[in-house]
Design a protein around this motif. Sequence first.
Motif, short mmCIF file in Angstrom:
data_model
loop_
_atom_site.label_atom_id
_atom_site.label_comp_id
_atom_site.label_asym_id
_atom_site.label_seq_id
_atom_site.Cartn_x
_atom_site.Cartn_y
_atom_site.Cartn_z
N TRP A 24 0.84 -1.20 0.00
CA TRP A 24 0.00 0.00 0.00
C TRP A 24 0.87 1.25 0.00
N GLY A 25 2.02 1.19 0.67
CA GLY A 25 2.95 2.32 0.65
C GLY A 25 3.50 2.57 -0.75
N ARG A 26 3.81 1.49 -1.47
CA ARG A 26 4.27 1.65 -2.85
C ARG A 26 3.16 2.20 -3.75
N THR A 27 1.93 1.81 -3.48
CA THR A 27 0.80 2.35 -4.24
C THR A 27 0.66 3.84 -3.99
N THR A 28 0.82 4.27 -2.75
CA THR A 28 0.77 5.69 -2.41
C THR A 28 1.86 6.45 -3.16
N LEU A 29 3.06 5.91 -3.15
CA LEU A 29 4.17 6.55 -3.85
C LEU A 29 3.90 6.62 -5.35
N SER A 30 3.34 5.57 -5.92
CA SER A 30 3.02 5.57 -7.35
C SER A 30 2.00 6.65 -7.70
N MET A 31 1.01 6.83 -6.85
CA MET A 31 0.01 7.87 -7.11
C MET A 31 0.63 9.27 -6.98
N ALA A 32 1.55 9.44 -6.06
CA ALA A 32 2.24 10.73 -5.93
C ALA A 32 3.11 11.01 -7.16
N VAL A 33 3.77 9.98 -7.67
CA VAL A 33 4.58 10.14 -8.89
C VAL A 33 3.67 10.47 -10.07
N PHE A 38 1.58 14.33 -14.07
CA PHE A 38 0.47 15.13 -14.57
C PHE A 38 0.80 16.63 -14.50
N LEU A 39 1.55 17.05 -13.50
CA LEU A 39 1.95 18.46 -13.42
C LEU A 39 2.78 18.87 -14.63
N ARG A 40 3.58 17.96 -15.15
CA ARG A 40 4.38 18.26 -16.33
C ARG A 40 3.52 18.43 -17.57
N TRP A 41 2.31 17.90 -17.54
CA TRP A 41 1.39 18.04 -18.68
C TRP A 41 0.74 19.42 -18.73
N MET A 42 0.79 20.14 -17.64
CA MET A 42 0.07 21.41 -17.53
C MET A 42 0.36 22.39 -18.67
N PRO A 43 1.61 22.63 -19.07
CA PRO A 43 1.85 23.59 -20.16
C PRO A 43 1.26 23.15 -21.50
N HIS A 44 1.16 21.86 -21.72
CA HIS A 44 0.71 21.36 -23.02
C HIS A 44 -0.80 21.16 -23.09
N HIS A 45 -1.41 20.77 -21.97
CA HIS A 45 -2.82 20.39 -21.99
C HIS A 45 -3.73 21.33 -21.20
N GLY A 46 -3.18 22.32 -20.56
CA GLY A 46 -4.00 23.33 -19.93
C GLY A 46 -4.49 22.99 -18.52
N TRP A 47 -5.48 23.77 -18.11
CA TRP A 47 -5.99 23.75 -16.74
C TRP A 47 -6.64 22.43 -16.34
N PHE A 48 -7.17 21.67 -17.29
CA PHE A 48 -7.87 20.43 -16.95
C PHE A 48 -6.96 19.43 -16.25
N LEU A 52 -6.55 16.02 -12.80
CA LEU A 52 -5.78 14.77 -12.67
C LEU A 52 -4.83 14.84 -11.48
N VAL A 53 -4.19 15.98 -11.31
CA VAL A 53 -3.27 16.15 -10.17
C VAL A 53 -4.03 16.01 -8.86
N ALA A 54 -5.17 16.68 -8.77
CA ALA A 54 -5.96 16.62 -7.53
C ALA A 54 -6.47 15.21 -7.27
N ALA A 55 -6.95 14.53 -8.30
CA ALA A 55 -7.45 13.16 -8.10
C ALA A 55 -6.33 12.22 -7.66
N SER A 56 -5.16 12.34 -8.25
CA SER A 56 -4.02 11.50 -7.84
C SER A 56 -3.60 11.78 -6.41
#
Length: 111
Positions: A24-33, A38-48, A52-56
């Motif tokens: 479960w700890g590895r799953t938590t880390l995977s979701m944080a990664v 998803f943060l890196r997608w922000m410049p290309h795909h916009g505010w939406f 994804l960041v919030a859900a993760s």
Amino acid sequence: MPSRRYTPTHGDPGLQPERTDMAWGRTTLSMAVAAAVFLRWMPHHGWFVGTLVAASAVTALGINFTRKRRFHRAIHGINQDAITPDIASTAAAAASLVVLAGLGIFTVLLI
């Protein structure tokens, strides 16, 4: 004098609860990664992508905050010789992953 928290024990310290807790700890880390990716997608795909960041992040926090409860429940089940699987937690994590994957595909293909 600092107070000591009671941690339940069982007869075999390498048994399933410890391994499951680490998984479960590895799953938590995977979701944080995933949130960081998803943060890196922000410049290309916009505010939406913030969705994804919030859900993760919410999924990662939810898993992490409930880890101790699942661990204690598993130890209690071992001590009572009546352990049952935690289907709700597994189903919630799987559903969250499916929703994130669908939103990610939607973001890349349509936004």
